[in-house]
Design a protein around this motif. Sequence first.
Motif, PDB file in Angstrom:
ATOM      1  N   TRP A   1      79.474  38.458  41.367  1.00 32.50           N
ATOM      2  CA  TRP A   1      80.029  38.641  40.018  1.00 32.50           C
ATOM      3  C   TRP A   1      79.961  37.343  39.240  1.00 32.50           C
ATOM      4  CZ3 TRP A   1      80.288  43.302  38.667  1.00 32.50           C
ATOM      5  CH2 TRP A   1      80.665  44.301  39.569  1.00 32.50           C
TER       6      TRP A   1
ATOM      7  N   THR B   1      74.234  48.564  38.868  1.00 37.10           N
ATOM      8  CA  THR B   1      74.153  49.039  40.248  1.00 37.10           C
ATOM      9  C   THR B   1      72.762  49.595  40.514  1.00 37.10           C
ATOM     10  OG1 THR B   1      76.492  49.630  40.120  1.00 37.10           O
ATOM     11  CG2 THR B   1      75.224  50.617  41.915  1.00 37.10           C
TER      12      THR B   1
ATOM     13  N   THR C   1      81.721  48.669  37.360  1.00 33.19           N
ATOM     14  CA  THR C   1      82.099  48.418  38.745  1.00 33.19           C
ATOM     15  C   THR C   1      83.164  47.337  38.865  1.00 33.19           C
ATOM     16  OG1 THR C   1      79.839  48.993  39.262  1.00 33.19           O
ATOM     17  CG2 THR C   1      81.100  48.013  41.022  1.00 33.19           C
TER      18      THR C   1
ATOM     19  N   ARG D   1      75.932  48.163  32.454  1.00 29.62           N
ATOM     20  CA  ARG D   1      75.303  46.856  32.207  1.00 29.62           C
ATOM     21  C   ARG D   1      74.644  46.800  30.830  1.00 29.62           C
ATOM     22  NH1 ARG D   1      69.958  44.707  33.383  1.00 29.62           N
ATOM     23  NH2 ARG D   1      70.118  42.439  33.618  1.00 29.62           N
TER      24      ARG D   1
ATOM     25  N   SER E   1      72.483  51.063  34.225  1.00 33.51           N
ATOM     26  CA  SER E   1      73.512  50.606  35.163  1.00 33.51           C
ATOM     27  C   SER E   1      73.012  49.404  35.974  1.00 33.51           C
ATOM     28  CB  SER E   1      73.868  51.769  36.106  1.00 33.51           C
ATOM     29  OG  SER E   1      74.217  51.290  37.395  1.00 33.51           O
TER      30      SER E   1
ATOM     31  N   SER F   1      77.222  41.629  37.299  1.00 32.04           N
ATOM     32  CA  SER F   1      76.675  41.025  38.507  1.00 32.04           C
ATOM     33  C   SER F   1      75.180  40.736  38.333  1.00 32.04           C
ATOM     34  CB  SER F   1      77.001  41.821  39.769  1.00 32.04           C
ATOM     35  OG  SER F   1      76.410  43.066  39.752  1.00 32.04           O
TER      36      SER F   1
ATOM     37  N   ASN G   1      79.758  40.477  45.589  1.00 28.98           N
ATOM     38  CA  ASN G   1      79.732  41.901  45.252  1.00 28.98           C
ATOM     39  C   ASN G   1      78.764  42.620  46.177  1.00 28.98           C
ATOM     40  OD1 ASN G   1      79.885  44.380  43.972  1.00 28.98           O
ATOM     41  ND2 ASN G   1      78.388  43.820  42.399  1.00 28.98           N
TER      42      ASN G   1
HETATM   43  P1  PGA Z   1      77.159  48.936  36.344  1.00 29.43           P
HETATM   44  O1  PGA Z   1      77.099  47.395  36.661  1.00 29.43           O
HETATM   45  O2  PGA Z   1      78.576  49.292  36.192  1.00 29.43           O
HETATM   46  O3  PGA Z   1      76.348  48.994  35.060  1.00 29.43           O
HETATM   47  O4  PGA Z   1      76.474  49.655  37.458  1.00 29.43           O
HETATM   48  C1  PGA Z   1      77.470  46.879  37.869  1.00 29.43           C
HETATM   49  C2  PGA Z   1      76.691  45.621  38.109  1.00 29.43           C
HETATM   50  O5  PGA Z   1      76.219  44.974  37.167  1.00 29.43           O
HETATM   51  O6  PGA Z   1      76.555  45.283  39.311  1.00 29.43           O
END
Ligand code: PGA
Length: 227
Positions: A186, A119, A20, A48, A117, A66, A82
């Motif tokens: 972030w 997110t 991201t 992540r 991830s 993040s 973020n």
């Molecule tokens: P990601 O990480 O790309 O693994 O979803 C984004 C984040 O850590 O917020």
Amino acid sequence: AIGNIKGFKSGTLRLAVVTTSKYFIPHLLGPFLEKYPDIDIQLNIGNRQQTIERLKQGIDDFYVFSHPPSDIETQSIEFLTNPLVAIAHEDHPIAKKQNLTLKDLSKEPFIMREKGSGTRYAIEEFLKHHNTKLNVKMTIESNEAIKHLVMSKLGISILSAHTLMYGGQSGLVRLPIKELPINAHWFFVWSKSKRQTLLAAEFLDHIETNGRSLLQKEMISNDILSR
Ligand code: PGA
């Protein structure tokens, strides 16, 4: 001149960043490369979990998360906000409704990022906190593919507002869900056990003195911070 004083003109800066953050990291690198045209940059982009693995192996000078891992000894600076926001196609019935809450969101087919991830991690923590579940219909490893599926009206999602920066969001709207955005931040992270090169130290200085304000301005002009 500062490069000479500090003893480097060339060298390699290694960064590993979560997917991201690829929307803004290049904008930080531009001015730094202008200042130090003879350096090389290696930029790795992963989710992540993949980025945590690189941190464990001590491969890179800096990592961008993040949600930095809590079980590894690191140092970090908080860098930028973020906000994670709900997105839908403007013609989706939900986009016409007002006073939306998480409950409205939970009924719609939802497109989720993959395991590993950040997110997804943030969304899962948020759902736990609100004691809610989503109607996950698809799991996709890519922010871009998720955006295109949302554009094709196949579902809705929650993504970092940074993924909506710099165009390419045709038809996408941000849903004003009462409980959102998820307010993440972030971080630039580095390993305590890895010796920092002069180049890496200079990059950190660049981020703190120029990078942060540059990106804050871009976030404002791209309307990333509004609800
Ligand atoms: P990601 O990480 O790309 O693994 O979803 C984004 C984040 O850590 O917020």
